[in-house]
Design an enzyme around this catalytic site. Structure first.
Site, PDB file in Angstrom:
ATOM      1  N   LYS A  19       0.828  -1.215   0.000  1.00  9.93           N
ATOM      2  CA  LYS A  19       0.000   0.000   0.000  1.00  9.93           C
ATOM      3  C   LYS A  19       0.865   1.268   0.000  1.00  9.93           C
ATOM      4  CE  LYS A  19      -4.000  -2.074   2.362  1.00  9.93           C
ATOM      5  NZ  LYS A  19      -3.426  -3.376   2.783  1.00  9.93           N
TER       6      LYS A  19
ATOM      7  N   ILE B  86       5.156  10.315  -2.638  1.00  7.26           N
ATOM      8  CA  ILE B  86       5.527  10.878  -3.931  1.00  7.26           C
ATOM      9  C   ILE B  86       6.392   9.890  -4.715  1.00  7.26           C
ATOM     10  CG2 ILE B  86       5.366  13.240  -3.084  1.00  7.26           C
ATOM     11  CD1 ILE B  86       8.443  13.251  -2.978  1.00  7.26           C
TER      12      ILE B  86
ATOM     13  N   THR C  39      10.058   9.005  -3.624  1.00  9.94           N
ATOM     14  CA  THR C  39      10.108   8.265  -2.362  1.00  9.94           C
ATOM     15  C   THR C  39       9.688   6.814  -2.552  1.00  9.94           C
ATOM     16  OG1 THR C  39       9.671  10.262  -1.075  1.00  9.94           O
ATOM     17  CG2 THR C  39       9.221   8.159  -0.005  1.00  9.94           C
TER      18      THR C  39
END
Length: 269
Positions: free
Chosen positions: A87, A91, A94
């Protein structure tokens, strides 16, 4: 289940392969057809020795890459796929680092992962840059099974639109959802709808209980596969929560049989 004439739900898993360019999606469809199963076992344990199939690797207290290697080898021997229910929700830069690097190096061993669409298209771009070259696949979280969740309405519609924008790159191949959301929010072009297919993996499946004290809501394999047109049932505590190895095996077979029976009934209608 949607009544649209363009629905692929009435087709067999093998007949839907030509509608998918993602390698993980093709592998999943072939595996389900070959093994006669649409069961995904979600085992949220905390010790590596208890792990058969991992959906939340970051709760394993004694994780090592050697453990991941053992899991990959087991998947080859027993013919199953690995879905890390990570999940992702950050951004693009990242999530690409979270997916490729750090302690878990998820992309190196997990066939499939998933992501929330909240950060925007960059999350798909970031994950795709890592996963696509490795022939991995991504599911977007369009709906959830917990009571009072906010993944509804406009949220779900924009998730479907995001998946369509990225479908051509061959990385996004489906949704975590309670039904065939892409048919609920069908594209306006008839030709596009005719060629479109997404796989729907569905949590919140139970044969004996309807919910828990933390808001989880359960539906039967019949409701999920036959009535809602979903493709894979995700079962957690209904299987791994049993007290003995034999009970776990028995429950896994029970869910597999019920899920497959519902699928057969669907494709025969």
């Amino acid at each position: 289940m949607a009544s649209s004439t363009t629905s692929k739900a009435h087709l067999s898993y093998s007949a839907r392969i030509p509608y998918h360019t993602n390698a993980a999606a093709v592998k999943l469809l072939e595996l389900m057809d070959r093994k006669k199963t649409n069961l995904c076992v979600s085992v949220d344990v905390t010790k590596g020795k208890d792990m058969l199939e991992v959906t939340h690797i970051d709760i394993i207290e004694d994780f090592t890459l050697e453990l991941a290697d053992e899991l990959v080898q087991l998947s080859k021997e027993l013919d199953f796929m690995i879905f890390e229910d990570r999940k992702f929700a950050d951004i693009g830069n990242t999530v690409s680092l979270q997916y490729s690097s750090g302690v878990h190096k998820i992309a190196s061993w997990s066939d499939i992962t998933n992501a929330h669409p909240i950060p925007g298209d960059g999350i798909v771009t970031g994950l795709s840059a890592v996963g696509k070259p490795l022939e991995r696949g991504l599911l977007l979280l369009a709906e959830m099974s917990s009571k009072g969740n906010l993944a509804t309405g406009e949220y779900t519609r924009t998730t479907v639109e995001m998946a369509r924008r990225h479908r051509s790159d061959g990385f996004v191949f489906g949704f975590i959802a309670m039904g065939r959301v892409h048919e609920r929010y069908a594209p306006s072009e008839a030709a596009a709808a005719e060629q479109e297919d997404f796989l729907i993996l569905t949590p919140g499946v139970g044969l004996d209980v309807k919910g828990d004290k933390m808001g989880q809501q359960y539906r039967t394999p019949h409701e999920v596969i036959l009535e809602s047109g979903c493709d894979v049932i995700i079962v957690g505590r209904g299987i791994y929560g049993k007290t003995s190895e034999q009970e776990v095996r028995d429950e896994a077979e029970r869910y597999r049989a019920e899920g497959w029976k519902a699928y057969q009934a669907r494709v025969q209608t």
